[in-house]
Design an enzyme around this catalytic site. Structure first.
Site, PDB file in Angstrom:
ATOM      1  CG  ASN A   1      52.917  31.224  35.166  1.00  0.00           C
ATOM      2  OD1 ASN A   1      52.437  32.306  34.835  1.00  0.00           O
ATOM      3  ND2 ASN A   1      53.426  30.368  34.289  1.00  0.00           N
TER       4      ASN A   1
ATOM      5  CG  HIS B   1      55.949  34.833  31.957  1.00  0.00           C
ATOM      6  ND1 HIS B   1      54.815  35.184  32.637  1.00  0.00           N
ATOM      7  CD2 HIS B   1      55.885  33.492  31.753  1.00  0.00           C
ATOM      8  CE1 HIS B   1      54.084  34.093  32.829  1.00  0.00           C
ATOM      9  NE2 HIS B   1      54.719  33.055  32.301  1.00  0.00           N
TER      10      HIS B   1
ATOM     11  CB  CYS C   1      53.177  33.029  29.451  1.00  0.00           C
ATOM     12  SG  CYS C   1      52.460  31.764  30.499  1.00  0.00           S
TER      13      CYS C   1
HETATM   14  N1  COA Z   1      54.421  17.235  43.211  1.00  0.00           N
HETATM   15  C1  COA Z   1      55.200  16.183  43.474  1.00  0.00           C
HETATM   16  N2  COA Z   1      55.741  15.398  42.518  1.00  0.00           N
HETATM   17  C2  COA Z   1      55.454  15.708  41.248  1.00  0.00           C
HETATM   18  C3  COA Z   1      54.640  16.792  40.905  1.00  0.00           C
HETATM   19  C4  COA Z   1      54.111  17.584  41.950  1.00  0.00           C
HETATM   20  N3  COA Z   1      53.348  18.660  41.707  1.00  0.00           N
HETATM   21  N4  COA Z   1      54.544  16.861  39.551  1.00  0.00           N
HETATM   22  C5  COA Z   1      55.276  15.848  39.068  1.00  0.00           C
HETATM   23  N5  COA Z   1      55.827  15.139  40.081  1.00  0.00           N
HETATM   24  C6  COA Z   1      56.725  13.990  40.012  1.00  0.00           C
HETATM   25  C7  COA Z   1      56.573  13.264  38.694  1.00  0.00           C
HETATM   26  O1  COA Z   1      55.530  12.320  38.766  1.00  0.00           O
HETATM   27  C8  COA Z   1      57.935  12.613  38.537  1.00  0.00           C
HETATM   28  O2  COA Z   1      57.992  11.454  39.336  1.00  0.00           O
HETATM   29  P1  COA Z   1      58.799  10.155  38.832  1.00  0.00           P
HETATM   30  O3  COA Z   1      60.227  10.607  38.678  1.00  0.00           O
HETATM   31  O4  COA Z   1      58.579   9.187  39.929  1.00  0.00           O
HETATM   32  O5  COA Z   1      58.164   9.781  37.517  1.00  0.00           O
HETATM   33  C9  COA Z   1      58.901  13.615  39.164  1.00  0.00           C
HETATM   34  O6  COA Z   1      58.083  14.457  40.012  1.00  0.00           O
HETATM   35  C10 COA Z   1      59.633  14.454  38.131  1.00  0.00           C
HETATM   36  O7  COA Z   1      58.668  14.939  37.209  1.00  0.00           O
HETATM   37  P2  COA Z   1      59.075  15.858  36.014  1.00  0.00           P
HETATM   38  O8  COA Z   1      57.845  16.271  35.279  1.00  0.00           O
HETATM   39  O9  COA Z   1      60.193  15.227  35.243  1.00  0.00           O
HETATM   40  O10 COA Z   1      59.663  17.101  36.824  1.00  0.00           O
HETATM   41  P3  COA Z   1      60.498  18.314  36.304  1.00  0.00           P
HETATM   42  O11 COA Z   1      61.773  18.370  37.025  1.00  0.00           O
HETATM   43  O12 COA Z   1      60.505  18.418  34.807  1.00  0.00           O
HETATM   44  O13 COA Z   1      59.615  19.531  36.809  1.00  0.00           O
HETATM   45  C11 COA Z   1      58.043  21.158  36.040  1.00  0.00           C
HETATM   46  C12 COA Z   1      58.304  19.686  36.327  1.00  0.00           C
HETATM   47  C13 COA Z   1      56.641  21.280  35.473  1.00  0.00           C
HETATM   48  C14 COA Z   1      58.157  21.956  37.335  1.00  0.00           C
HETATM   49  C15 COA Z   1      59.113  21.659  35.032  1.00  0.00           C
HETATM   50  O14 COA Z   1      59.178  20.802  33.919  1.00  0.00           O
HETATM   51  C16 COA Z   1      58.837  23.033  34.586  1.00  0.00           C
HETATM   52  O15 COA Z   1      58.951  23.975  35.359  1.00  0.00           O
HETATM   53  N6  COA Z   1      58.496  23.242  33.291  1.00  0.00           N
HETATM   54  C17 COA Z   1      58.126  24.506  32.790  1.00  0.00           C
HETATM   55  C18 COA Z   1      56.732  24.797  33.208  1.00  0.00           C
HETATM   56  C19 COA Z   1      56.289  26.175  32.884  1.00  0.00           C
HETATM   57  O16 COA Z   1      56.980  27.094  33.161  1.00  0.00           O
HETATM   58  N7  COA Z   1      55.116  26.292  32.291  1.00  0.00           N
HETATM   59  C20 COA Z   1      54.541  27.542  31.979  1.00  0.00           C
HETATM   60  C21 COA Z   1      55.246  28.151  30.837  1.00  0.00           C
HETATM   61  S1  COA Z   1      54.862  29.798  30.713  1.00  0.00           S
END
Ligand code: COA
Length: 332
Positions: A289, A259, A114
């Protein structure tokens, strides 16, 4: 000493638009979840046989060259940032070199995911400052829709990432006006395994086995929460760093181009720095992204719409796998 400036920008995204509603039909997710967690509404997916990382890079580069009023023959060096090259080797840079009528110039691939575009821009800036090259083409391009699995198992990535390409022509300038003021690059390898694609890699005698595939070890892995927290901290730090290096304050910034990892990350950084909406550009809603391509796509849209103009102070910042993070401050 010479300085460098961006004189042309261009981007290309594949024609196929995949909406959140389309994803709802493929696996267990919802438009509401994706929108709330990431801000993304749609993204582009490549068409096999038509789009490749190198030819999408070439399409973006063609527009950037036209805007810079240069031809491929004028370019002295290619820097290509991608985590998804057409082949494991050789890199995407040489494939781009054969796509357009360049001379037999050097072509370098950058693998910092990224932050790839800012790392590449920094290298271009240094080569120009030393006097080695005059005109450098910097490309960020990705085909990621075939890295993840369109399934509930692969949904972490499938909802966030998309395909696309952006390019910038970086040229020598002598003036005191428009130029790249400074670039700042960082890494912290202890978090390498928190956002990674491990297999196929060179650690195992058998790079790929049916067992690795059945365990999903060929898919990218991310500790989403961890990435999120580090991203917000490092984005803010590295933006402060480039401002301090040039004796500017946050209110001097005319446009911050983060980014496009996640709209919530961008908003958290914006809030932390107390920047108004009109000074932070986001287009993740349309493209998801696109990793190394997000910043040149944003810059290309911004300059076309004249939302960034000569004299503006533009800050680029990125965070991603590695972990790596980086910024660039530009007097446009
Ligand atoms: N659709 C629906 N539900 C989903 C899902 C999806 N695509 N992905 C995960 N879930 C569910 C999980 O299973 C979890 O369910 P549970 O509470 O029953 O266990 C719930 O949603 C919450 O999951 P969690 O991983 O804690 O969500 P979050 O609020 O942390 O959001 C991201 C997840 C990935 C969106 C977030 O952590 C994020 O944006 N991180 C940074 C990612 C990023 O930018 N990466 C690239 C870096 S350059």
């Amino acid at each position: 000493m010479h300085s460098s400036k961006i004189t042309g920008l261009g981007f290309y995204v594949p024609k196929t638009i995949v909406t959140n509603q389309d994803l709802e039909k493929m696996f267990d997710t919802s438009d509401a979840w994706i929108t709330e967690r990431s801000g993304i509404k749609e993204r582009r997916f490549f068409t096999e046989g038509k789009d490749t990382v190198s030819n999408m890079g070439a399409r973006a580069a063609t527009i950037a060259l036209e805007n810079a009023k240069l031809t491929p023959k004028d370019i002295d060096f290619i820097i290509f940032a991608t985590l998804s090259p057409d082949y494991n080797f050789p890199g995407a840079g040489v494939l781009l070199q054969r796509e357009l009528p360049f001379r037999e110039i050097g072509a370098l691939d950058i693998r910092t995911q990224c932050t790839g575009f800012i790392y590449a821009l920094s290298i271009a800036d240094q080569f120009i400052k030393t006097g080695m090259y005059q005109n450098i083409l910097v490309v960020g391009a990705e085909v990621q829709s075939n890295i993840f699995e369109m399934s509930t198992r692969g949904r972490d990535f499938a909802v966030l990432f998309g395909d696309g390409a952006g390019a910038a022509v970086v040229q020598r300038t002598k003036g005191e006006g428009s130029k790249i003021l400074s670039t700042h690059l960082h890494s912290e390898g202890k978090y390498a395994e928190d956002l990674m694609l491990e297999h196929p890699g060179s650690k195992l005698k058998n790079r790929m086995t049916p067992q690795l595939i059945s365990e999903g070890k060929h898919l990218p892995f991310m500790r989403g929460n961890m990435v999120f927290k580090h991203a917000v901290t490092r984005f803010s730090e590295v933006i402060d760093e480039c401002l301090q290096a040039n004796n500017y304050k946050i209110e001097d910034i005319d446009m911050l181009v983060p980014h496009q990892a996640n709209l919530r990350i961008s908003k958290a950084v914006q809030d932390k720095l107390n920047l108004p909406d009109e000074k932070v550009y986001n287009n993740i809603q349309k493209y998801g992204n696109t990793t190394a391509a997000t910043i040149p796509i944003c810059l290309s849209e911004l300059t076309t719409a004249k939302q960034v103009k000569e004299g503006d102070l533009v800050c680029l910042a990125a965070f991603g796998s590695g972990f790596t993070w980086a910024s660039a401050l530009i007097r446009w």
